[in-house]
Design a protein around this motif. Structure first.
Motif, PDB file in Angstrom:
ATOM      1  N   ILE A 206      76.204  23.153   2.025  1.00  0.00           N
ATOM      2  CA  ILE A 206      75.044  23.252   1.138  1.00  0.00           C
ATOM      3  C   ILE A 206      74.882  24.683   0.638  1.00  0.00           C
ATOM      4  CG2 ILE A 206      72.534  23.023   1.036  1.00  0.00           C
ATOM      5  CD1 ILE A 206      72.725  20.699   2.944  1.00  0.00           C
ATOM      6  N   ASN A 207      75.238  25.652   1.472  1.00  0.00           N
ATOM      7  CA  ASN A 207      75.163  27.050   1.046  1.00  0.00           C
ATOM      8  C   ASN A 207      76.123  27.340  -0.096  1.00  0.00           C
ATOM      9  OD1 ASN A 207      73.323  28.939   2.668  1.00  0.00           O
ATOM     10  ND2 ASN A 207      74.181  27.652   4.266  1.00  0.00           N
ATOM     11  N   ILE A 208      77.293  26.755  -0.051  1.00  0.00           N
ATOM     12  CA  ILE A 208      78.251  26.951  -1.142  1.00  0.00           C
ATOM     13  C   ILE A 208      77.712  26.343  -2.438  1.00  0.00           C
ATOM     14  CG2 ILE A 208      80.561  26.353  -1.966  1.00  0.00           C
ATOM     15  CD1 ILE A 208      81.516  26.582   0.912  1.00  0.00           C
ATOM     16  N   PHE A 209      77.086  25.160  -2.308  1.00  0.00           N
ATOM     17  CA  PHE A 209      76.442  24.558  -3.481  1.00  0.00           C
ATOM     18  C   PHE A 209      75.341  25.470  -4.017  1.00  0.00           C
ATOM     19  CE2 PHE A 209      72.691  22.177  -4.924  1.00  0.00           C
ATOM     20  CZ  PHE A 209      73.200  21.629  -6.099  1.00  0.00           C
ATOM     21  N   ALA A 210      74.552  26.062  -3.110  1.00  0.00           N
ATOM     22  CA  ALA A 210      73.476  26.962  -3.524  1.00  0.00           C
ATOM     23  C   ALA A 210      74.038  28.166  -4.266  1.00  0.00           C
ATOM     24  CB  ALA A 210      72.677  27.418  -2.304  1.00  0.00           C
ATOM     25  N   LEU A 211      75.175  28.694  -3.811  1.00  0.00           N
ATOM     26  CA  LEU A 211      75.808  29.828  -4.487  1.00  0.00           C
ATOM     27  C   LEU A 211      76.209  29.462  -5.911  1.00  0.00           C
ATOM     28  CD1 LEU A 211      77.117  32.642  -4.564  1.00  0.00           C
ATOM     29  CD2 LEU A 211      79.155  31.621  -3.526  1.00  0.00           C
ATOM     30  N   MET A 212      76.871  28.314  -6.063  1.00  0.00           N
ATOM     31  CA  MET A 212      77.327  27.898  -7.389  1.00  0.00           C
ATOM     32  C   MET A 212      76.144  27.618  -8.318  1.00  0.00           C
ATOM     33  SD  MET A 212      80.675  25.519  -6.599  1.00  0.00           S
ATOM     34  CE  MET A 212      79.748  24.307  -5.642  1.00  0.00           C
ATOM     35  N   PHE A 213      75.138  26.940  -7.786  1.00  0.00           N
ATOM     36  CA  PHE A 213      73.987  26.589  -8.616  1.00  0.00           C
ATOM     37  C   PHE A 213      73.194  27.838  -9.003  1.00  0.00           C
ATOM     38  CE2 PHE A 213      69.738  24.332  -9.098  1.00  0.00           C
ATOM     39  CZ  PHE A 213      70.069  23.802 -10.335  1.00  0.00           C
ATOM     40  N   SER A 214      73.050  28.775  -8.077  1.00  0.00           N
ATOM     41  CA  SER A 214      72.331  30.009  -8.395  1.00  0.00           C
ATOM     42  C   SER A 214      73.087  30.823  -9.440  1.00  0.00           C
ATOM     43  CB  SER A 214      72.116  30.839  -7.127  1.00  0.00           C
ATOM     44  OG  SER A 214      73.345  31.274  -6.568  1.00  0.00           O
ATOM     45  N   ALA A 215      74.415  30.778  -9.394  1.00  0.00           N
ATOM     46  CA  ALA A 215      75.209  31.493 -10.398  1.00  0.00           C
ATOM     47  C   ALA A 215      74.977  30.903 -11.788  1.00  0.00           C
ATOM     48  CB  ALA A 215      76.686  31.419 -10.032  1.00  0.00           C
ATOM     49  N   ILE A 216      74.901  29.568 -11.843  1.00  0.00           N
ATOM     50  CA  ILE A 216      74.622  28.906 -13.124  1.00  0.00           C
ATOM     51  C   ILE A 216      73.238  29.297 -13.636  1.00  0.00           C
ATOM     52  CG2 ILE A 216      74.244  26.669 -14.236  1.00  0.00           C
ATOM     53  CD1 ILE A 216      76.337  25.517 -12.317  1.00  0.00           C
ATOM     54  N   LEU A 217      72.255  29.276 -12.742  1.00  0.00           N
ATOM     55  CA  LEU A 217      70.902  29.659 -13.127  1.00  0.00           C
ATOM     56  C   LEU A 217      70.849  31.125 -13.568  1.00  0.00           C
ATOM     57  CD1 LEU A 217      68.781  27.920 -10.331  1.00  0.00           C
ATOM     58  CD2 LEU A 217      69.093  27.179 -12.698  1.00  0.00           C
ATOM     59  N   GLY A 218      71.613  31.990 -12.870  1.00  0.00           N
ATOM     60  CA  GLY A 218      71.653  33.397 -13.238  1.00  0.00           C
ATOM     61  C   GLY A 218      72.236  33.608 -14.622  1.00  0.00           C
ATOM     62  N   ILE A 219      73.281  32.861 -14.940  1.00  0.00           N
ATOM     63  CA  ILE A 219      73.899  32.958 -16.276  1.00  0.00           C
ATOM     64  C   ILE A 219      72.915  32.504 -17.354  1.00  0.00           C
ATOM     65  CG2 ILE A 219      75.707  32.005 -17.754  1.00  0.00           C
ATOM     66  CD1 ILE A 219      77.492  31.882 -15.256  1.00  0.00           C
ATOM     67  N   LEU A 220      72.241  31.386 -17.088  1.00  0.00           N
ATOM     68  CA  LEU A 220      71.256  30.880 -18.051  1.00  0.00           C
ATOM     69  C   LEU A 220      70.116  31.888 -18.241  1.00  0.00           C
ATOM     70  CD1 LEU A 220      71.051  27.122 -16.976  1.00  0.00           C
ATOM     71  CD2 LEU A 220      72.247  28.100 -18.952  1.00  0.00           C
ATOM     72  N   THR A 221      69.707  32.533 -17.132  1.00  0.00           N
ATOM     73  CA  THR A 221      68.661  33.549 -17.234  1.00  0.00           C
ATOM     74  C   THR A 221      69.129  34.725 -18.083  1.00  0.00           C
ATOM     75  OG1 THR A 221      67.811  32.955 -15.040  1.00  0.00           O
ATOM     76  CG2 THR A 221      67.171  35.103 -15.919  1.00  0.00           C
ATOM     77  N   GLY A 222      70.398  35.075 -17.929  1.00  0.00           N
ATOM     78  CA  GLY A 222      70.941  36.188 -18.704  1.00  0.00           C
ATOM     79  C   GLY A 222      71.019  35.909 -20.189  1.00  0.00           C
ATOM     80  N   LEU A 223      70.990  34.625 -20.557  1.00  0.00           N
ATOM     81  CA  LEU A 223      71.056  34.257 -21.976  1.00  0.00           C
ATOM     82  C   LEU A 223      69.688  34.291 -22.651  1.00  0.00           C
ATOM     83  CD1 LEU A 223      73.529  31.222 -21.788  1.00  0.00           C
ATOM     84  CD2 LEU A 223      74.036  33.577 -22.466  1.00  0.00           C
ATOM     85  N   LEU A 224      68.632  34.455 -21.857  1.00  0.00           N
ATOM     86  CA  LEU A 224      67.293  34.503 -22.435  1.00  0.00           C
ATOM     87  C   LEU A 224      67.141  35.749 -23.303  1.00  0.00           C
ATOM     88  CD1 LEU A 224      65.131  33.413 -19.363  1.00  0.00           C
ATOM     89  CD2 LEU A 224      65.792  32.023 -21.335  1.00  0.00           C
ATOM     90  N   PRO A 225      66.506  35.629 -24.458  1.00  0.00           N
ATOM     91  CA  PRO A 225      66.357  36.794 -25.355  1.00  0.00           C
ATOM     92  C   PRO A 225      65.347  37.793 -24.814  1.00  0.00           C
ATOM     93  CG  PRO A 225      65.141  34.901 -26.215  1.00  0.00           C
ATOM     94  CD  PRO A 225      65.915  34.401 -25.017  1.00  0.00           C
ATOM     95  N   VAL A 226      65.562  39.045 -25.126  1.00  0.00           N
ATOM     96  CA  VAL A 226      64.607  40.116 -24.797  1.00  0.00           C
ATOM     97  C   VAL A 226      64.353  40.919 -26.060  1.00  0.00           C
ATOM     98  CG1 VAL A 226      65.339  40.268 -22.396  1.00  0.00           C
ATOM     99  CG2 VAL A 226      66.495  41.677 -24.110  1.00  0.00           C
ATOM    100  N   SER A 227      63.278  41.672 -26.052  1.00  0.00           N
ATOM    101  CA  SER A 227      62.962  42.481 -27.226  1.00  0.00           C
ATOM    102  C   SER A 227      63.994  43.591 -27.401  1.00  0.00           C
ATOM    103  CB  SER A 227      61.558  43.093 -27.077  1.00  0.00           C
ATOM    104  OG  SER A 227      61.515  43.963 -25.965  1.00  0.00           O
ATOM    105  N   LYS A 228      64.121  44.076 -28.621  1.00  0.00           N
ATOM    106  CA  LYS A 228      65.145  45.075 -28.931  1.00  0.00           C
ATOM    107  C   LYS A 228      64.955  46.372 -28.151  1.00  0.00           C
ATOM    108  CE  LYS A 228      65.996  43.338 -33.605  1.00  0.00           C
ATOM    109  NZ  LYS A 228      66.004  43.667 -35.063  1.00  0.00           N
ATOM    110  N   ASN A 229      63.713  46.710 -27.875  1.00  0.00           N
ATOM    111  CA  ASN A 229      63.433  47.967 -27.178  1.00  0.00           C
ATOM    112  C   ASN A 229      63.410  47.827 -25.673  1.00  0.00           C
ATOM    113  OD1 ASN A 229      63.115  49.290 -29.667  1.00  0.00           O
ATOM    114  ND2 ASN A 229      60.965  48.639 -29.793  1.00  0.00           N
ATOM    115  N   GLU A 230      63.688  46.639 -25.178  1.00  0.00           N
ATOM    116  CA  GLU A 230      63.615  46.394 -23.740  1.00  0.00           C
ATOM    117  C   GLU A 230      65.010  46.388 -23.126  1.00  0.00           C
ATOM    118  OE1 GLU A 230      62.035  42.914 -20.627  1.00  0.00           O
ATOM    119  OE2 GLU A 230      61.657  42.758 -22.779  1.00  0.00           O
ATOM    120  N   GLU A 231      65.204  47.197 -22.108  1.00  0.00           N
ATOM    121  CA  GLU A 231      66.475  47.215 -21.406  1.00  0.00           C
ATOM    122  C   GLU A 231      66.604  45.946 -20.571  1.00  0.00           C
ATOM    123  OE1 GLU A 231      69.070  50.053 -18.352  1.00  0.00           O
ATOM    124  OE2 GLU A 231      67.029  50.598 -18.956  1.00  0.00           O
ATOM    125  N   LYS A 232      67.743  45.303 -20.664  1.00  0.00           N
ATOM    126  CA  LYS A 232      67.889  43.990 -20.041  1.00  0.00           C
ATOM    127  C   LYS A 232      68.293  44.126 -18.578  1.00  0.00           C
ATOM    128  CE  LYS A 232      69.458  39.369 -21.096  1.00  0.00           C
ATOM    129  NZ  LYS A 232      70.089  38.516 -22.117  1.00  0.00           N
TER     130      LYS A 232
END
Length: 262
Positions: A206-232
């Motif tokens: 289950i921990n391995i599943f959690a790692l893979m799923f969290s990586a997917i969620l992290g990638i999706l979070t990284g795709l969220l837009p931010v303002s031009k003046n905001e460091e990501k």
């Protein structure tokens, strides 16, 4: 749900759990903020974060005060972050789901504690990009107590250790290697500690599943837009926490579904 005597009693218990979750969510919000600001946790009345006015009991009813006041402070009329009711409602839902699935059991109690800690570290990581060690240590101590209360301490202890190291140790080694190759920090130490702590509560698969799923969620979070003046910056703690929250309810089913293909 077989532990409940009647459907009416089950509904009553779940309603009480939901209300308890609302109260707990309000406390977790306060605890996360005071942990980051250094404000004493056990002393001092709750106050508006803007005008500092001490809040009355009517201002502190979880979820309903926010709705009744239109999302604004009663005294200075400043808009209050929607994070407060969202965390309260989310905590209530998770608490209720845990009790509905696991009933009155040690497993339910330890997952309620883990759930609370995951919410805390997520709030701190979102606000300041840190995962306080005190919450990691609390989770480790909590699981150790439940191990000692189990009928088979040796089996429970080995299971907790396998779960703790199954993901955190490979991540630590990979992080050290990449840090040396890239000459910069590649993964926060707090994230690895979180994998260690949360991993104690689950089987290694289950921990391995959690790692893979969290990586997917992290990638999706990284795709969220931010303002031009905001460091990501991308806090990974919330993705890890969300993945383990999913594991509480569907982790074993997901692993079994995947293994059925082989």
């Amino acid at each position: 749900m077989s532990i409940f005597i009647t459907p009416y009693f089950a509904a009553y218990v779940l309603c009480v759990t939901f209300v308890t979750g609302l109260v707990a969510g309000s406390f977790l919000n306060c605890l996360a903020i005071r942990t980051l600001t250094g404000e004493p946790i056990a002393r001092g009345r709750s106050h508006c974060p803007f005008c500092k006015h001490t809040l009355s009991a009517l201002d502190l009813v979880p979820l309903f005060s926010f709705l009744f006041l239109g999302g604004k402070c009663r005294y200075c009329k400043t808009k209050i972050s929607a994070r407060y009711p969202v965390v309260e409602f989310l905590t209530a839902v998770l608490y209720t789901m845990i009790l509905a699935k696991y009933g009155f059991s040690f497993r339910a109690l330890e997952l309620l504690i883990l759930c609370s800690l995951l919410i805390l570290v997520s709030l701190c990581d979102i606000d300041e990009y840190i995962i306080p060690d005190r919450f990691i240590l609390t989770g480790i101590i909590s699981k150790t107590v439940f191990v000692l209360l189990s009928g088979d301490i040796t089996t429970a202890l080995l299971g907790a250790l396998y779960g703790a190291f199954s993901v955190s140790l490979p991540l630590l080694l990979l992080s050290l290697l990449l840090d040396r190759l890239l000459k910069k920090d590649t993964m926060g130490g707090g994230d690895i500690k979180l994998f260690f702590m949360a991993g104690m509560y689950f089987d290694w698969k289950i921990n391995i599943f959690a790692l893979m799923f969290s990586a997917i969620l992290g990638i999706l979070t990284g795709l969220l837009p931010v303002s031009k003046n905001e460091e990501k910056h991308i806090p990974f703690g919330p993705s890890i926490s969300a993945a383990y929250a999913v594991c509480m309810f569907w982790g074993l089913s997901a692993v079994n579904w995947y293994l059925s293909f082989f």
